[in-house]
Enzyme design. Structure first.
Site, PDB file in Angstrom:
ATOM      1  N   SER A  99     -10.921   2.966   7.653  1.00 29.56           N
ATOM      2  CA  SER A  99     -10.748   3.501   6.167  1.00 29.56           C
ATOM      3  C   SER A  99     -11.447   2.461   5.339  1.00 29.56           C
ATOM      4  O   SER A  99     -10.674   1.173   5.141  1.00 29.56           O
ATOM      5  CB  SER A  99      -9.575   3.947   5.896  1.00 29.56           C
ATOM      6  OG  SER A  99      -9.665   4.468   4.376  1.00 29.56           O
ATOM      7  N   ARG A 108       5.188   2.031  10.074  1.00 31.84           N
ATOM      8  CA  ARG A 108       5.127   3.276   9.397  1.00 31.84           C
ATOM      9  C   ARG A 108       6.211   4.306  10.153  1.00 31.84           C
ATOM     10  O   ARG A 108       5.487   4.822  10.743  1.00 31.84           O
ATOM     11  CB  ARG A 108       3.768   3.967   9.358  1.00 31.84           C
ATOM     12  CG  ARG A 108       2.657   2.721   8.591  1.00 31.84           C
ATOM     13  CD  ARG A 108       1.327   3.350   8.495  1.00 31.84           C
ATOM     14  NE  ARG A 108       0.369   2.482   8.036  1.00 31.84           N
ATOM     15  CZ  ARG A 108      -0.935   2.571   7.853  1.00 31.84           C
ATOM     16  NH1 ARG A 108      -1.548   3.804   8.198  1.00 31.84           N
ATOM     17  NH2 ARG A 108      -1.757   1.646   7.146  1.00 31.84           N
ATOM     18  N   GLN A 143      -4.198  -3.636  12.486  1.00 23.94           N
ATOM     19  CA  GLN A 143      -5.643  -3.407  12.080  1.00 23.94           C
ATOM     20  C   GLN A 143      -6.032  -4.883  11.815  1.00 23.94           C
ATOM     21  O   GLN A 143      -5.275  -5.545  11.247  1.00 23.94           O
ATOM     22  CB  GLN A 143      -5.764  -2.388  11.338  1.00 23.94           C
ATOM     23  CG  GLN A 143      -5.020  -2.495   9.908  1.00 23.94           C
ATOM     24  CD  GLN A 143      -5.010  -1.193   8.956  1.00 23.94           C
ATOM     25  OE1 GLN A 143      -5.329  -0.205   9.389  1.00 23.94           O
ATOM     26  NE2 GLN A 143      -5.371  -1.697   7.689  1.00 23.94           N
ATOM     27  N   GLU A 156     -11.018   8.614  13.887  1.00 25.43           N
ATOM     28  CA  GLU A 156     -11.017   7.633  12.707  1.00 25.43           C
ATOM     29  C   GLU A 156     -10.679   6.278  13.248  1.00 25.43           C
ATOM     30  O   GLU A 156      -9.636   5.933  13.741  1.00 25.43           O
ATOM     31  CB  GLU A 156     -10.037   8.058  11.491  1.00 25.43           C
ATOM     32  CG  GLU A 156     -10.123   6.793  10.267  1.00 25.43           C
ATOM     33  CD  GLU A 156      -9.070   6.981   9.355  1.00 25.43           C
ATOM     34  OE1 GLU A 156      -8.495   6.202   8.865  1.00 25.43           O
ATOM     35  OE2 GLU A 156      -8.708   8.492   9.090  1.00 25.43           O
ATOM     36  N   ASP A 179       0.742  -1.185  -0.082  1.00 24.62           N
ATOM     37  CA  ASP A 179      -0.103  -0.027   0.063  1.00 24.62           C
ATOM     38  C   ASP A 179       1.149   1.225  -0.078  1.00 24.62           C
ATOM     39  O   ASP A 179       1.699   1.257   0.829  1.00 24.62           O
ATOM     40  CB  ASP A 179      -0.929  -0.216   1.191  1.00 24.62           C
ATOM     41  CG  ASP A 179      -1.785   1.090   1.331  1.00 24.62           C
ATOM     42  OD1 ASP A 179      -1.829   2.083   0.331  1.00 24.62           O
ATOM     43  OD2 ASP A 179      -2.582   1.206   2.114  1.00 24.62           O
ATOM     44  N   ASP A 219     -14.453   7.114   5.216  1.00 27.67           N
ATOM     45  CA  ASP A 219     -14.038   6.896   6.518  1.00 27.67           C
ATOM     46  C   ASP A 219     -14.733   6.646   7.645  1.00 27.67           C
ATOM     47  O   ASP A 219     -15.808   7.669   7.563  1.00 27.67           O
ATOM     48  CB  ASP A 219     -13.013   8.038   6.866  1.00 27.67           C
ATOM     49  CG  ASP A 219     -11.517   7.886   6.272  1.00 27.67           C
ATOM     50  OD1 ASP A 219     -11.084   6.787   5.461  1.00 27.67           O
ATOM     51  OD2 ASP A 219     -10.846   8.798   6.178  1.00 27.67           O
TER      52      ASP A 219
END
Length: 345
Positions: free
Chosen positions: A262, A111, A126, A259, A57, A246
């Site tokens: 997504s 990340r 996630q 959030e 991604d 979202d």
């Protein structure tokens, strides 16, 4: 640490033992509910993929993946995943999943370019899920129905947490509100995208913001989206572009929007080519994933990611994601959090 939110008078409602127990209960309960709602089966996922296949991604296209050489493959480069948005679609094809069914997995990512604050960590965990759909399912109504199912699973999980720990009080509304990002801009033309999300979430409690990735009437995007997984350019029945969005809630602990997920209907051949052209990324058409899609070897699908630590953070009323997961934080942030009553793991 200007981005660190320190709620006045904050004190964790659960001690560390209760927190660890709660994390386990919430994760077990929610994933079973999610799997039942969307008819998903669990699969094993990779932590890294080979560079150059177009499988990883790209997020907003600027984040650098963590890479390393593989000795037994002639030092070919591997990338730690950012998410599994495209890998899942390949897996649907490999497992020959039929329409109406899908898969979910535990996704763990690094990340390295993340800006660290109450909600953002170097470590991302996630539930990544993906389901096969038909051409007729590629509608905003179908997308919204799936969102409602996911939100129902979230609310049932909140009920479980509050039943098990009476000191926690439920705050999520019964229903989730839907709004397109263009309508949100029209409603709050003087606010930034984040401020618009705060305003709409404070008003409704739970919101699904649709149509994220394309430019709005002010010439700006609500938020960035890669051009090769969510379909953000197709004009839906409501006359607005975008079959993605979202899931956001108003989080009273931090006094801001939050959030949780997504997600979206994924690109088909036409929208992939259109979005690659819009973003000036036509060279990606030659990559392995994109060739599989363009040659009709991948099923139509819908999918997304739901933050595990974020969901646990909300369910257990924590003020910092570092109270839920073990990660690396700047020493001055750790000190500030300790002084503010937010003990990081």
């Amino acid at each position: 640490m200007s981005q660190l939110i320190k709620p006045a008078g904050y004190k964790p409602l659960l001690d560390m033992r209760q927190t660890e127990q709660g994390i386990k209960q919430i994760k077990d309960f929610f994933q079973q509910n999610l799997a039942t709602e969307l008819r998903l089966r669990r699969v094993t996922a990779p932590l890294f993929v080979l560079k150059g296949l177009g499988i990883n991604d790209d997020l907003n296209g600027v984040e650098r993946p963590v890479t390393f050489p593989i000795k037994d493959l002639g030092d070919a480069q591997a990338e730690v995943v950012h998410s599994l948005a495209k890998w899942k679609r390949l897996t649907l094809a490999e497992y020959q999943i039929q329409p109406g069914y899908g898969i979910y997995t535990d996704m763990n990512a690094i990340r390295a370019d993340e800006e660290l604050d109450n909600l953002h960590s170097l470590y991302v965990d996630q539930w990544d899920w993906e389901a096969v759909i038909t051409r007729e399912d590629r509608t905003i109504h179908f997308l919204e129905d799936v969102v409602r199912r996911i939100y129902s699973a979230i609310r049932r999980t909140e009920y479980l947490a509050c039943e098990f720990y009476p000191q926690l009080k439920p705050f999520l509304p019964e229903t989730i509100h839907f709004i397109h990002s263009q309508d949100l801009l029209d409603m709050y033309p003087t606010l930034s995208p984040h401020e618009r999300e705060d305003a709409i979430c404070k008003k409704y409690g739970a919101v699904f913001v649709e149509g994220i990735g394309g430019k709005l009437s002010d010439g700006k995007k609500h938020d960035g989206r890669a051009p090769d997984y969510d379909d953000w350019s197709t004009v839906a029945e409501n006359g607005k572009a975008g079959l993605n969005g979202d899931i956001l809630i108003w989080y009273p602990v931090l006094g801001r929007s939050f959030e949780l997920s997504s997600m979206g209907i994924r690109v088909d051949k036409e929208s992939l080519l259109r979005q690659l052209k819009i973003e000036g990324q036509e060279q990606r058409e030659k990559l392995y994933f994109h060739q599989q899609l363009l040659n009709g070897k991948l099923p139509l699908s819908i999918g997304g990611g739901i933050g595990q630590s974020r969901l646990c953070m909300v369910m257990l009323h924590k003020a910092h994601i570092g109270e839920i997961q073990a990660s690396i934080w700047p020493e001055d942030m750790r000190k500030e959090c300790e002084e503010a009553g937010m003990p990081l793991i």
